[in-house]
Design an enzyme around this catalytic site. Structure first.
Site, PDB file in Angstrom:
ATOM      1  N   SER A   1       5.270 -43.792 -18.703  1.00  0.00           N
ATOM      2  CA  SER A   1       4.338 -42.835 -18.122  1.00  0.00           C
ATOM      3  C   SER A   1       4.317 -43.063 -16.609  1.00  0.00           C
ATOM      4  CB  SER A   1       2.951 -43.053 -18.728  1.00  0.00           C
ATOM      5  OG  SER A   1       2.039 -42.130 -18.185  1.00  0.00           O
TER       6      SER A   1
ATOM      7  N   MET B   1      -5.038  -6.843   8.821  1.00  0.00           N
ATOM      8  CA  MET B   1      -4.397  -6.044   9.850  1.00  0.00           C
ATOM      9  C   MET B   1      -5.196  -4.773  10.113  1.00  0.00           C
ATOM     10  SD  MET B   1      -0.441  -6.850   9.196  1.00  0.00           S
ATOM     11  CE  MET B   1      -0.546  -6.232   7.542  1.00  0.00           C
TER      12      MET B   1
ATOM     13  N   CYS C   1       0.687 -39.658 -15.613  1.00  0.00           N
ATOM     14  CA  CYS C   1      -0.761 -39.808 -15.727  1.00  0.00           C
ATOM     15  C   CYS C   1      -1.427 -40.068 -14.382  1.00  0.00           C
ATOM     16  CB  CYS C   1      -1.129 -40.903 -16.735  1.00  0.00           C
ATOM     17  SG  CYS C   1      -0.544 -42.527 -16.270  1.00  0.00           S
TER      18      CYS C   1
ATOM     19  N   ARG D   1      -7.904 -46.267 -19.292  1.00  0.00           N
ATOM     20  CA  ARG D   1      -8.024 -47.454 -18.434  1.00  0.00           C
ATOM     21  C   ARG D   1      -8.990 -48.434 -19.085  1.00  0.00           C
ATOM     22  NH1 ARG D   1      -8.536 -43.051 -14.872  1.00  0.00           N
ATOM     23  NH2 ARG D   1      -6.781 -42.869 -13.418  1.00  0.00           N
TER      24      ARG D   1
ATOM     25  N   ARG E   1      -2.660   3.286   8.684  1.00  0.00           N
ATOM     26  CA  ARG E   1      -3.061   2.006   8.099  1.00  0.00           C
ATOM     27  C   ARG E   1      -1.859   1.079   7.988  1.00  0.00           C
ATOM     28  NH1 ARG E   1      -7.922   2.736   4.700  1.00  0.00           N
ATOM     29  NH2 ARG E   1      -8.348   4.971   4.674  1.00  0.00           N
TER      30      ARG E   1
ATOM     31  N   GLU F   1       5.347 -46.996 -12.074  1.00  0.00           N
ATOM     32  CA  GLU F   1       4.564 -46.753 -10.858  1.00  0.00           C
ATOM     33  C   GLU F   1       5.051 -47.651  -9.730  1.00  0.00           C
ATOM     34  OE1 GLU F   1       0.467 -47.831 -11.744  1.00  0.00           O
ATOM     35  OE2 GLU F   1       1.155 -49.379 -13.119  1.00  0.00           O
TER      36      GLU F   1
ATOM     37  N   GLY G   1       2.942 -43.302 -13.128  1.00  0.00           N
ATOM     38  CA  GLY G   1       1.664 -43.420 -12.437  1.00  0.00           C
ATOM     39  C   GLY G   1       1.918 -42.942 -11.014  1.00  0.00           C
TER      40      GLY G   1
ATOM     41  N   LYS H   1       0.829  -1.202   0.000  1.00  0.00           N
ATOM     42  CA  LYS H   1       0.000   0.000   0.000  1.00  0.00           C
ATOM     43  C   LYS H   1       0.865   1.254   0.000  1.00  0.00           C
ATOM     44  CE  LYS H   1      -3.798  -0.283   2.404  1.00  0.00           C
ATOM     45  NZ  LYS H   1      -4.561  -0.453   3.668  1.00  0.00           N
TER      46      LYS H   1
ATOM     47  N   GLY I   1      -7.779  -6.959   4.817  1.00  0.00           N
ATOM     48  CA  GLY I   1      -8.550  -6.990   6.054  1.00  0.00           C
ATOM     49  C   GLY I   1      -7.875  -7.687   7.203  1.00  0.00           C
TER      50      GLY I   1
ATOM     51  N   HIS J   1     -16.605  -7.041   2.628  1.00  0.00           N
ATOM     52  CA  HIS J   1     -15.597  -8.029   3.022  1.00  0.00           C
ATOM     53  C   HIS J   1     -15.922  -9.409   2.454  1.00  0.00           C
ATOM     54  CE1 HIS J   1     -13.924 -11.054   5.871  1.00  0.00           C
ATOM     55  NE2 HIS J   1     -12.842 -10.294   5.731  1.00  0.00           N
TER      56      HIS J   1
ATOM     57  N   ARG K   1      -4.827  -0.865  -6.102  1.00  0.00           N
ATOM     58  CA  ARG K   1      -4.078  -2.129  -6.136  1.00  0.00           C
ATOM     59  C   ARG K   1      -4.616  -2.932  -7.317  1.00  0.00           C
ATOM     60  NH1 ARG K   1      -7.015  -4.313  -0.661  1.00  0.00           N
ATOM     61  NH2 ARG K   1      -9.106  -4.429  -1.538  1.00  0.00           N
TER      62      ARG K   1
ATOM     63  N   TYR L   1       4.918 -35.000 -21.574  1.00  0.00           N
ATOM     64  CA  TYR L   1       3.506 -34.634 -21.512  1.00  0.00           C
ATOM     65  C   TYR L   1       2.915 -34.962 -20.146  1.00  0.00           C
ATOM     66  CZ  TYR L   1       2.370 -39.598 -22.072  1.00  0.00           C
ATOM     67  OH  TYR L   1       2.260 -40.954 -21.888  1.00  0.00           O
TER      68      TYR L   1
END
Lengths: 932, 932
Positions: free
Chosen positions: A816, A107, A884, A564, A96, A797, A818, A25, A105, A458, A342, A904
């Site tokens: 890949s 402080m 994956c 799957r 402030r 995996e 798992g 601020k 909000g 708020h 802001r 990927y």
């Protein structure tokens, strides 16, 4: 001796970029001043000064600091021509807080410092607005009491209410000068009694105590909680600055006003000034939502000149900040002041729209546009919304304060929200208005409903920042939070009743309203295309039904990273065949059942190939233990004992006619025909369903189910282990894939299948499966005269697969990760058991920062992944490597995957857009990335 | 053109060190010849020549080779003054296989080559021993038929038996010349008919075909199986050499003999010539065990001069080879020939005794002594032996051919042995005699019993080499292997009957004889002390009872690397308290139960500290899921339903007196008093054990048991997770450790406790437990005014702990690999499930070479260990690192642990000596070690 340390900076001298030192601020005020915005004069005490203060042993500001403050106040007096504590032309200031990171909000703030009985009288004379002065004075006393002296607001509110009652008024604004004076006197008395000390009349004493209070608020519970929740570390913000600013007053009569505005609409992104104001009010009236403010467009009519100045201000702000600004303004007797600005918090669709617009306006670049949108925010757009066709019962309408729909049980305070949410309940927090103390209730709730306050209250601001739906200012709901109930149009709402709120239109519904899938907005498509151009990581999807595959393509997945096959087995018409296959006594019987599954499975793959039109489709061969397809032992035991009991009953009933004949021959005679019918029916039931053979068959199944049970199924007979022990199953699946591909090619559909083997721990397993693949490939080639293009690879995996990645890469064309199973194996946590038994405690005690099944454990699982990538690429430098597991769609995991050069990520369809954006972020921010 | 390749070497020109080229036997013959032993002249065809032959497309030896063979034969003719195929002074040769690695009995041999009708007549004239010649001739025809032409032995045996019947004789040796001539004629006819070609009369044709047969035998099934079983790779042996050696004859009358001998006793190690011989016999008579030979000491009486020559030979051999030799000799008309020698296979105690003796004799060094003994062999000494106090029933006694005792079910052939063993049955293979074809039966059996053959018979040699008990030549047992039964002294033994054999004394017992723990031999102590001086790795033990701790110290463990505490919980007087603790509803109740466990646990530790006298005692805090201490749900369900049923019965019986009174008043009157007693008893039973409260209490337990059940207990709520969720448990254990240590110190017992936390995956867990430790440490210090010295460390058995080893090392003063759990996590194999469901198939198909729960998986688990050691020592360079999984006692694992610089291995007490020896081997052979 060296010159004294500089504890503070005037707005015109502070460095607008140095948020660490001046707080967000304060830096902003300095910057705003420098670029010529109409900021009231003031100065900033640095965050370092705050830290020094917190480190010192005894209370009270150091003399050096006090001296610098006094000097700065002298300068303010010079600039404004007023005097601090001078009854003739009194100077009032605000104090402030403001840290390097925005903590809205969290402080403390005190306004109107400099007032006392003397200056109040003087100011009243100068402004000829006695009512305003005593209103400001009573505000100061209350704020000072609560912030600097730690008194409860309720005490002051009670005193105030009594006086309002006495004068027979309802709203604060209706209380006239006499009443307010009485309030001031009563407040001073209340403060003296409660605090055990009088209100300080010396303005400098007021100022010093206020600065101390702001310093202390940095370590207050609310602030500490907030920093923990939002993971604000000391590196990001350490200490708060204190902004001391000349007060300007929006409550100096009907030519004064106060308001907050956004340079563009933060809910829709529309490029128009957006905001609210209140005539003759101070800023906290707007924020606290005590009165409902007017939309800013009305200001054009009420104060056309000021409105034009606001429009100019809006453009100045955006041209300078290149971001939508959220600013506060005050009009003091027709003069516009800008109090703070802001970056505006916006929901996802507004962020996206403004990003696209600002690129088109030449304000920002495409990269900047991408970086403005946090990937996780897209979830807001991709979550379900209320089904417009649902028969709904609107019980009230408030302001659409934060978009999205949510259903849940009503709770009336934040603590209840938290305690219910811990138990897994979905709740809606319903309050008259919310305060910073309620923050834990926001985290715990699905959405927030308030009966008071505007779209910048708020509740609204916090809900938007969290992407949670909020309806604010829904004044028709009367809330009694002590009795834990509310009424609306005669309907009573009790704690625990389910309601639904729609933050996009402000509607409140009774009960749970069904939702539908979201539409994919055009702007997002544009943004994601820009993102794709930047990313190294490709985004694929985990999908196995035509619906999910279609959706994923729509969302921009460039392939299926995990299809799957077990869900396909679970479909109702197939499950009996699958069970037959499992329960087969001989390979031949098993083969026969698999033969009947083959056409189904082939059709599954053909549908998917057609949708994916030549994009890679990575099909994982059967993974779960086969006992998962069988009824549970408990179920079977139950069913068998039920059938046996039923049989006993049926047998007993067979004697009914005879018994009846014996004890009530008249009844018997009357119902004889029916009785015969019933007896015959029972006999048939017994023969058809309750004979010993049927029961024994079920018992045989039970026996097999028991034989297949495992101590640790997670580490048991599954994945490739199953493929090796029951080669017929994998053979069927491989055949289905390759024949489906061949048939698609015949239909002129491009195909790109990839066969993926689960649970592999050694190259020998891959070799074993590869032998079937090679054999079936030849047979399919012969059958269709088509050479099907395909890739062969493996899941990683199992930890051993990581250690042996170099060897696996000799045969695997892709791998890949798992990460679900890999996380279980790395932690030796069974997800199911861990989440039920000890993970909650582990998180509570911060033994683990995150649930590793939700947030990828970069330090453990991640290290294994790094090692794997390194070894795999040593063998096969161009190895395609994916991930994956469920982590794959999460931005943090995506940054990590980018860092270790994975090819990927593959995630669920709704996370595909998030992943696309996150992949671009990962690339754009790769230089900043460090492994913790 | 270059000179032709050298396919063969005369014994005097071959390099005795080049086993690769000349095979073990060939190199030996060359060496023996060079050092002046009385070896009959001959030459060796190289292993390379064998490989060339096997690689060629068509059968038949190459002309170059044939030429070299003919030249070499000419030289033999020159040396012996005989002629190959010369009827006047016929030269006969043997053709024997011999690879670089010894493969006893695995490949083929043909003797007496050079005989045909003509030379037989000639030889008969020269030797004036017609019977011997035709005996040799018939042997040649049969061997040639079976080895070179692949005919079955049974056909020849049948022909031979018929002729013996005709002449009314039983033993081969009783058949006179005429009979033998008849046998030769019949054999030639049988061979012609069965082979479809006549027996080759040309000696060179015989020789060429024999050489080819030996070459081919390298790829024969028996040889290939043997190499696979013993893991003989191409690097170790590739191809067989062919040894062509002048025949000398032990069957040339009563001044001739043949025998085998060891330079020392291979069963006891005693430093005396040991062996057997047969007068007037050929070598294969001894090996095949067809006649039972005489012990060699009788030769001293029968041929004193030759016996002295043998004694000289024994010393020459040992001085040269510095190893106990196993040699074959023949005495031809009083002249001693040494036919072959090799390192003698001995059982463990003989090996150790000879090692110690040879060091004392100055023959070898201590290091050489250590390396002579393979660590795993020590298992023979450390396994149980028959309990001398057992009431036993000796049914027969044979020769003590291989020491040790074994019990099992009788099987009569090797295939049955294998098929039963696969099902987990323990079997004893019972045969008249064994042949190389039976090799798989040896692997499958606990021990071997033969009714024929001596201590150097096939059965004895193979059993000793495997360390399996064997009783040979047990002639009182009559075996009918077709009917699968045997009789001994009127007792019938059927397949499946259990017997026990004791290979140390030759006894055979009916049924299973109990065994006792072995004594620790003095010689072994000496050897192991030498070993300890060499090793880097320390050997600790896994032990948790005073008995096992005492035993481990006796075996030389220098500390306890793993003291489990769960077994202590399972003791009968404690289990009810443990259950109370688990089922407690409040922490206070739990605390109370733990308070009662504390004294027990403390006493456990004190006993162990006293025995270990200051050696490290590493105590693992509770590890298994607590539900393991509860009765199983199934048990409880069963018990509850049983009790309910019983209650119904009891209630029914309460009416008995009334019923009796009604239907049989006379009986009622007679038994009235008793009936009242019974009724009262039943009532009491009901009140005490069958009341609703008791039943409901059991149902409550059942409910808790169900609540504690886990999907994957292996990955569940256990180890440190338990310690964190139930801090009272670990606190009690930590207190017990530290108080026990303090009390021991007061008794002036030195203590060295180490506290080890199981299942750790993150530093935070360790910190958590360390906080208790620090707190309790202070309390104990205050209570006893003693500062207890202790270390704090962690198991590394979770993969994540490996990845985070650097961090864990910040707090852990030591780490210990738990390779059992680490293997499960690395493979994602649940041991229990894997060994039941798919591991057997994985081993069968060689997807895994070993069961990773038996043999440490160096490539997967080992890699993780290496990474861990590296990272841990980066943080704490002097980190003490151990391994305490079941693998720790296995020599291969120990070599690996030495290689990665682990500090100690901790294994079960009986494996401590093995580990000590293996640790020395690892050090001595560290240069040869490579990670595969």
């Amino acid at each position: 001796m060296a010159e004294a340390k500089k504890f503070l900076y005037a707005f015109e001298e502070g460095d607008g970029k140095n948020k660490r030192l001046l707080g967000g601020k304060g830096a902003n005020l300095c910057e705003m001043t420098r670029i010529g915005l109409p900021v009231p004069p003031g100065f900033v005490i640095t965050t370092e000064t705050c830290l020094d203060y917190l480190a010192q042993k005894k209370p009270g500001l150091k003399p050096d600091l006090i001296k610098q403050i006094k000097d700065a106040m002298k300068e303010l007096e010079a600039k404004t021509g007023k005097g601090f504590g001078d009854p003739a032309k009194p100077l009032l200031v605000s104090v402030r807080s403001g840290a390097a990171m925005s903590m809205p909000g969290m402080m403390d703030t005190i306004l109107n410092l400099g007032l006392n009985d003397e200056t109040a009288k003087g100011l009243a004379a100068v402004t000829a607005n006695e009512r305003f002065v005593y209103d400001a004075y009573r505000r100061l006393i209350q704020l000072f009491g609560s912030v600097a002296l730690g008194l409860a607001d309720e005490g002051f509110d009670e005193v105030f209410s009594k006086i309002k009652q006495k004068y027979g008024v309802k709203d604060d604004v209706d209380l006239e000068t006499e009443g307010l004076k009485e309030v001031c006197t009563a407040f001073l008395k209340h403060l003296d009694k409660e605090a055990g000390r009088p209100f300080p009349t010396d303005p400098y004493e007021q100022l010093e105590l206020a600065v101390e209070a702001v310093f202390r608020s940095w370590m207050g519970k609310r602030a500490v909680d907030y920093r923990r929740e939002f993971k604000i570390t000391q590196d990001m913000a350490n200490g708060t600055a204190v902004n001391i600013c000349t007060m300007v007053f929006g409550n100096m009569g009907d030519d004064s006003a106060t308001g907050v505005a956004f340079t563009r609409n933060p809910a829709t992104g529309e490029n128009r000034l957006y905001g609210e104001y209140m005539i003759n009010a101070q800023g906290e009236d707007v924020v606290a939502g005590i009165r409902t403010p007017k939309p800013i467009r009305e200001l054009r009519r009420e104060m056309p000149r000021v409105y034009r100045e606001l429009e100019d201000l809006r453009h100045t702000l955006e041209n300078y900040y290149r971001e939508v600004q959220d600013f506060e303004f005050t009009i003091e007797k027709g003069k516009l002041y800008c109090l703070q600005t802001r970056n505006g918090k916006m929901n996802a669709s507004a962020l996206i729209r403004t990003s696209i617009d600002m690129v088109n306006e030449g304000l920002i670049s495409e990269k900047e546009a991408i970086l403005r949108v946090q990937p996780d925010m897209l979830a807001q757009l991709l979550h379900p919304r209320l089904d417009p066709k649902a028969r709904v019962d609107v019980i009230a309408t408030g302001l659409p304060a934060s978009p999205g729909a949510a259903s849940g049980k009503i709770v009336f305070d934040a603590d209840r929200a938290q305690s219910k949410a811990v138990l897994g309940e979905k709740v809606i927090l319903v309050r008259e208005e919310t305060k910073p103390d309620d923050i834990h209730g926001f985290f715990a709730s699905q959405g927030i409903l308030t009966s008071r306050g505007g779209k910048t209250s708020h509740a609204a601001v916090v809900a938007r920042s969290m992407g949670k739906p909020c309806v604010s200012g829904c004044e028709t709901i009367a809330i009694n939070h002590i009795a834990r109930e509310a009424t609306v149009g005669g309907v009573a709402l009790r704690e625990g009743d389910t309601i639904t709120i729609d933050g996009s239109n402000g509607n409140v519904y009774l009960g749970l309203v069904p939702t539908i899938e979201p539409e994919f907005v055009e702007d997002l498509l544009v943004l994601l295309e820009w993102a794709d151009d930047i990313s190294d990581l490709k985004v694929m999807t985990n999908a196995d039904t035509p619906e999910s595959v279609t959706k994923a393509r729509k969302y921009g997945a460039v392939g299926i990273g995990l299809c799957r096959t077990e869900r396909m087995f679970n479909q109702p018409e197939r499950l009996p065949i699958v069970r037959e296959m499992i329960l087969a006594d001989t390979p031949a019987e098993r083969q026969a059942a698999l033969g009947r599954l083959l056409p189904f499975q082939k059709e599954d793959f053909k549908e998917i190939f057609r949708i994916m039109e030549g994009l890679p489709v990575t099909i994982r061969l059967l993974d779960p233990p086969i006992h998962e397809f069988l009824p549970s032992a408990d179920e079977l035991v139950h069913e068998i004992s039920h059938l046996r009991e039923l049989r006993n009953t049926v047998e007993g009933m067979a004697n009914l006619p005879d018994t009846l004949k014996l004890i009530a021959p008249d009844l018997h005679e009357r119902y004889a025909g029916n009785l015969d019918l019933i007896t015959a029916g029972l006999e048939e039931l017994k023969t058809r369903h309750l004979d010993e053979t049927t029961l024994q068959a079920k018992e045989t199944v039970l026996k097999k189910v028991r034989a297949l049970q495992e101590t640790n199924p997670m580490l048991g007979h599954r994945g490739v282990r199953l493929g090796i022990t029951y080669p017929e199953i994998y053979s069927m699946q491989i055949r289905a894939i390759l024949e489906a591909a061949a048939e698609c090619i015949k239909e002129r559909v491009r195909v790109n299948p990839e066969i993926m083997v689960p649970q592999v721990c050694t190259l020998e397993e891959l070799k074993w499966v590869h032998r079937y693949v090679a054999k079936i490939d030849k047979e399919v080639e012969k059958k269709y005269s088509i050479k099907v293009p395909f890739k062969f690879g493996t899941m990683v995996e199992v930890v051993r697969a990581c250690m042996r990645a170099g060897r696996l890469a000799e045969l695997a064309e892709f791998i890949s990760f798992g990460t679900n199973d890999l996380t279980q194996a790395t932690f030796s946590f069974s997800r199911e058991d861990a989440e039920n038994k000890f993970l909650p405690l582990y998180k509570e005690h911060e033994i683990l920062q995150h649930n590793p099944f939700e947030v990828l454990d970069v330090k453990g699982v991640g290290r294994l992944m790094m090692i794997t990538v390194e070894w795999a690429r040593k063998t096969r430098p161009d190895m395609k490597i994916g991930i994956c597991g469920e982590h794959a769609g999460h931005p943090d995991a995506i940054r990590f995957c980018h860092h270790i050069k994975i090819s990927y990520v593959s995630c669920s369809p709704p996370r595909v857009p998030i992943a696309r954006l996150a992949a671009a972020h990962a690339k754009l921010k790769e230089k900043e990335y460090t492994l913790s």
